[in-house]
Design a protein around this motif. Structure first.
Motif, mmCIF file in Angstrom:
data_model
loop_
_atom_site.group_PDB
_atom_site.id
_atom_site.type_symbol
_atom_site.label_atom_id
_atom_site.label_comp_id
_atom_site.label_asym_id
_atom_site.label_seq_id
_atom_site.Cartn_x
_atom_site.Cartn_y
_atom_site.Cartn_z
ATOM 1 N N HIS A 192 0.830 -1.200 0.000
ATOM 2 C CA HIS A 192 0.000 0.000 0.000
ATOM 3 C C HIS A 192 0.871 1.259 0.000
ATOM 4 C CE1 HIS A 192 -2.624 -3.167 1.587
ATOM 5 N NE2 HIS A 192 -3.613 -2.481 1.039
ATOM 6 N N GLU A 206 -2.370 -0.799 -4.321
ATOM 7 C CA GLU A 206 -2.642 -1.775 -3.259
ATOM 8 C C GLU A 206 -1.970 -3.104 -3.550
ATOM 9 O OE1 GLU A 206 -6.866 -2.006 -3.014
ATOM 10 O OE2 GLU A 206 -7.093 -0.079 -1.979
ATOM 11 N N PHE A 248 1.050 9.094 5.593
ATOM 12 C CA PHE A 248 -0.021 8.224 6.049
ATOM 13 C C PHE A 248 0.336 7.666 7.418
ATOM 14 C CE2 PHE A 248 -1.977 8.597 2.024
ATOM 15 C CZ PHE A 248 -3.261 8.070 2.127
ATOM 16 N N ASP A 250 -1.473 5.162 8.742
ATOM 17 C CA ASP A 250 -1.733 3.741 8.543
ATOM 18 C C ASP A 250 -2.367 3.600 7.166
ATOM 19 O OD1 ASP A 250 -4.509 4.437 8.901
ATOM 20 O OD2 ASP A 250 -4.196 4.295 11.063
ATOM 21 N N GLN A 251 -2.970 2.455 6.870
ATOM 22 C CA GLN A 251 -3.554 2.258 5.547
ATOM 23 C C GLN A 251 -4.758 3.151 5.278
ATOM 24 O OE1 GLN A 251 -4.450 -1.804 4.552
ATOM 25 N NE2 GLN A 251 -2.440 -2.579 5.136
ATOM 26 N N LYS A 252 -5.362 3.710 6.305
ATOM 27 C CA LYS A 252 -6.580 4.484 6.133
ATOM 28 C C LYS A 252 -6.376 5.989 6.231
ATOM 29 C CE LYS A 252 -9.276 0.885 5.720
ATOM 30 N NZ LYS A 252 -9.947 0.591 4.423
ATOM 31 N N HIS A 253 -5.586 6.432 7.189
ATOM 32 C CA HIS A 253 -5.532 7.849 7.532
ATOM 33 C C HIS A 253 -4.299 8.513 6.925
ATOM 34 C CE1 HIS A 253 -7.959 5.865 10.655
ATOM 35 N NE2 HIS A 253 -8.695 6.966 10.586
ATOM 36 N N THR A 266 -7.673 12.178 4.226
ATOM 37 C CA THR A 266 -8.526 11.026 3.929
ATOM 38 C C THR A 266 -8.585 10.121 5.143
ATOM 39 O OG1 THR A 266 -8.865 9.104 2.476
ATOM 40 C CG2 THR A 266 -6.588 9.717 2.951
ATOM 41 N N ASP A 267 -9.715 9.462 5.318
ATOM 42 C CA ASP A 267 -9.893 8.500 6.402
ATOM 43 C C ASP A 267 -10.182 7.105 5.878
ATOM 44 O OD1 ASP A 267 -9.593 10.524 8.361
ATOM 45 O OD2 ASP A 267 -11.706 11.086 8.108
ATOM 46 N N ASP A 268 -10.111 6.924 4.538
ATOM 47 C CA ASP A 268 -10.421 5.620 3.954
ATOM 48 C C ASP A 268 -9.415 5.208 2.881
ATOM 49 O OD1 ASP A 268 -11.074 7.373 1.942
ATOM 50 O OD2 ASP A 268 -13.215 6.955 1.967
ATOM 51 N N GLY A 269 -8.152 5.546 3.132
ATOM 52 C CA GLY A 269 -7.107 5.127 2.213
ATOM 53 C C GLY A 269 -7.072 5.879 0.905
ATOM 54 N N LYS A 271 -9.842 6.788 -0.943
ATOM 55 C CA LYS A 271 -11.048 6.677 -1.778
ATOM 56 C C LYS A 271 -11.813 7.999 -1.763
ATOM 57 C CE LYS A 271 -11.604 1.669 -1.129
ATOM 58 N NZ LYS A 271 -10.327 1.497 -0.409
#
Length: 378
Positions: A192, A206, A248, A250-253, A266-269, A271
């Protein structure tokens, strides 16, 4: 007959005086030379990489690489054998690390930074950023949409470009948008990763770079930039501000920052991305400015951003600008950082307490989470 002896005596006297004066001058300049300073106001530091709470590498212009073992109180200069500018550095563990820079510069260390070996990057383009999730896998980005990747610690590199392919009927009109500069990359693991750059481009993978997807589309309707008389509406989604840095947690934030002083999050990687608001002071309410709208107050470009700890974030930019993420989600000027009228190129934290900011002639260090900062000299 007396003139000759008198003239000879006068010349002899002048010779003795000159000799004494010369000897005196020699005694005055026979001083030990001033020590060569490792940090000067003319330095341009571009990146910093901490490997422990007190140990960090700093890199910059003219091949300058510095190392501190004691929180910036003392510095050692490392000779890497080149005068090329170094834009990025990362240590993947105590022994292995990489740096990148001008003229396709990529170097590797296997002994904790004591010695560096130049690798064959297969390019002479500027390489602005690198991200190695482990000692073997790495990604580097730079000029003309360049992306390099390696799976064997830099023994070989795969080279590609990340850019949009336009339909043939508008390809000629799209030349100004071809080969955008890619300024920053961040991988949280081998699979990622994200890349940001010129014209607001955001790319994500990804699957370890096997395929990439653009992610900036969500920002286009949020950016209310009015089309000018020479703007082609077919390229409206290329009117986003350039992004210089991405981070980042982590993978989301994640978050990125760039040319017009905006931060996106972003809070969803990736998207969904959104423009973050700013506050006039720490703890103040977020502003209501609309990104790209006319009459937006001028803001300093932001060059770097770092998300650290569980919920912390700092971004730095031109004229000493430092913004900090607030509990209400807004970014506000961090008054704890000394006022410095110089560009601040990079901010990186080792953990929630220990962090560094570097820039033009400047190295700052904190050991209390940014409540106080210390100027480093050396």
């Amino acid at each position: 007959m007396e003139r000759k002896p008198r003239a000879y005596s006068l010349i002899k006297t002048l010779f003795v005086l000159v000799a004494l004066a010369t000897a005196a001058c020699h005694r005055e300049v026979a001083m030990p030379p001033l020590p060569l300073r490792n940090i000067t106001l003319t330095d341009k530091f571009f990146d910093v990489w901490p490997t422990s709470p007190t140990r960090a590498f700093v890199v910059g212009d003219r091949g300058k690489v510095l190392l501190t073992e004691d929180g910036g109180r003392n510095w050692k200069r490392i000779d890497i054998g080149t005068q090329l500018g170094v834009f990025g550095i990362q240590m993947t563990d105590a022994e292995n690390g990489y740096l990148c820079g001008q003229d396709g510069l990529v170097m590797r260390t296997r002994d904790g930074g004591k010695t560096w070996k130049r690798l064959d990057s297969r390019t002479h383009l500027f390489i602005f950023s690198l991200s190695f999730p482990d000692a073997n896998h790495g990604f580097l980005v730079g000029d003309r949409a360049l992306v390099l990747s390696t799976t064997n610690g830099g023994e070989t590199f795969t080279k590609r470009q990340l850019q949009k392919l336009f339909p043939p009927e508008i390809a000629d009109y799209a030349l100004p948008y071809d080969e955008p500069v890619l300024y920053s990359t961040r991988f949280v693991d081998v699979d990622h990763g994200w890349v940001v750059g010129e014209l607001g481009r955001i790319w994500a993978t990804e699957n370890a770079g096997k395929s990439w997807q653009e992610q900036q589309q969500m920002l286009v309707p949020q950016y209310k930039y009015p089309l000018g008389p020479n703007d082609d509406p077919r390229f409206k989604d290329f009117l986003l501000p350039t992004f210089f840095s991405v981070s980042f947690r982590d993978q989301k934030h994640g978050a990125a920052c760039g040319l017009e002083g905006w931060v996106i999050q972003t809070d969803d990687g990736g998207k969904n991305w959104r423009f973050a608001h700013q506050a006039d002071k720490p703890g103040g309410p977020p502003d209501t400015l609309v990104p790209g709208a006319p009459h937006i107050p001028a803001r300093d470009p932001l060059f770097s951003i770092d998300l650290f700890g569980s919920d912390q974030g700092i971004t730095t930019g031109l004229t000493g600008t430092v913004l900090r993420l607030q509990p209400n989600g807004a970014w506000a000027h961090d008054t704890s950082v000394p006022a410095i009228p110089f560009p601040l190129s990079q901010v990186r934290f080792f953990d929630a307490q220990h962090g560094w900011i570097v820039g033009y002639g400047t190295i700052l260090y904190t050991e209390d989470g940014g409540k106080t900062w210390r100027f480093c000299q050396g």
